[in-house]
Enzyme design. Sequence first.
Site, PDB file in Angstrom:
ATOM      1  CE  LYS A  78      -3.714   0.141   2.585  1.00 41.27           C
ATOM      2  NZ  LYS A  78      -4.687   0.377   3.692  1.00 41.27           N
ATOM      3  CE  LYS A  90      -3.264  -2.561  10.032  1.00 37.44           C
ATOM      4  NZ  LYS A  90      -3.696  -1.505   9.100  1.00 37.44           N
ATOM      5  N   GLY A 192     -19.632   1.323   7.876  1.00 41.99           N
ATOM      6  CA  GLY A 192     -18.889   1.911   8.983  1.00 41.99           C
ATOM      7  C   GLY A 192     -18.371   3.285   8.626  1.00 41.99           C
ATOM      8  N   GLY A 195     -17.590   3.110   4.682  1.00 46.86           N
ATOM      9  CA  GLY A 195     -18.716   2.677   3.856  1.00 46.86           C
ATOM     10  C   GLY A 195     -19.882   3.644   3.879  1.00 46.86           C
ATOM     11  CG  ASP A 213     -23.304  -2.022   9.019  1.00 47.06           C
ATOM     12  OD1 ASP A 213     -22.192  -1.709   8.542  1.00 47.06           O
ATOM     13  OD2 ASP A 213     -23.528  -2.052  10.241  1.00 47.06           O
TER      14      ASP A 213
END
Length: 385
Positions: A78, A90, A192, A195, A213
């Site tokens: 990314k 991460k 969320g 979205g 959802d």
Amino acid sequence: MMELSPEKQMMQWDIFNEMSEHEQVVFCNDQASGLKAIIAIHDTTLGPALGGCRMYPYHTTEDALEDVLRLSRGMTKKCAAADVDFGGGKAVIIGDPTKDKTPELFRAFGQFVESLQGRFYTGTDMGTTMDDFVHAMKETRCIVGVPEEFGGSGDSSVPTAEGVLNSLRAVNTVLNGDPSLADHTYAIQGLGKVGYKVAMQLLSEGADLYVTDLQPAISVKVKEQAVKLGRDVQIVDGDGIFTVHADVLVPCARGGIIDERTISNLNVKAIAGSANNQLKETRHGAMLQARGILYAPDYIVNGGGLIQVADELYGGNKARVVAKTQAIYHSLIEVFEYSKANQLPTEEAADQLVARRMASRSSRNSFFTNRTRPKWSIRQEKGMY
């Protein structure tokens, strides 16, 4: 030296085998605060590792390790795709984000981040918020994505959503010869932070939606807004989102959703969403290609948030963030054209383009040198935490 039992020798070997692609994995344990966390640094060819910290009640330590290794590997790609001077990393905190959060826990986590001396920068992810990392900032400056009043750039879901919309424009350009989002139907999985923003913008630009959802009330809210705009929203239960007849599937929830079962049920022309690691396995990209479904590699689509937090460390410039987020459109067009010219699945095409970019930078020094925090930081300049 104490001799390990065969079982423990096998366990130790398995862990090192799992992290064989990674530069460093740190297990963080603080009994006083209850912190149990893992930090994974995958690759620092392009610069210090950068990646969010998620909090989740993993069933086992092995589950947490598998997740953090997979996510950090994705962050390397990314960062390269977004053309930022950072590598992949991460972190995961093992715990229930609804019950186990305390200021002390995040301060302890911040101390472990600081112990890496600028090799790893982190911020919000699933299960964590900007406010959580205000506590971590008291122990380290290697935090990104915090509120603006603390020297940060604010909510990273805003540029992430904009990146998704730019990706959908690229998809529509390939499918229809026109980037317009209007008069098409999109199936959004997950409403969320990202979205929901994507859904509202699509409606405002004249699209119709299928939505699902885990919280039905959010789907109802989107439907109510659609009525006001004169658009149509159909609420779908669970995995039914994979069977609807729509132009584009927009996954904005969990990863690993594209597999043999879902691919066989899909009735869409393309897939482009913010969820991480959407392909269950690499081979599923080839299966999508065989079905004639255009796949926008997720680590390019969801790069907007990364672009903002990376930019934050160099002083933060909103115009620069907007410009780089808009460039996601051109990055995807390049991937689609390369995929077509070389008859490759789009994920493989993107990986090859990323590998070329990293190879061109691999002549830089070892990750043990010059892999410290950026020279310019708004929080350093202002003397903040």
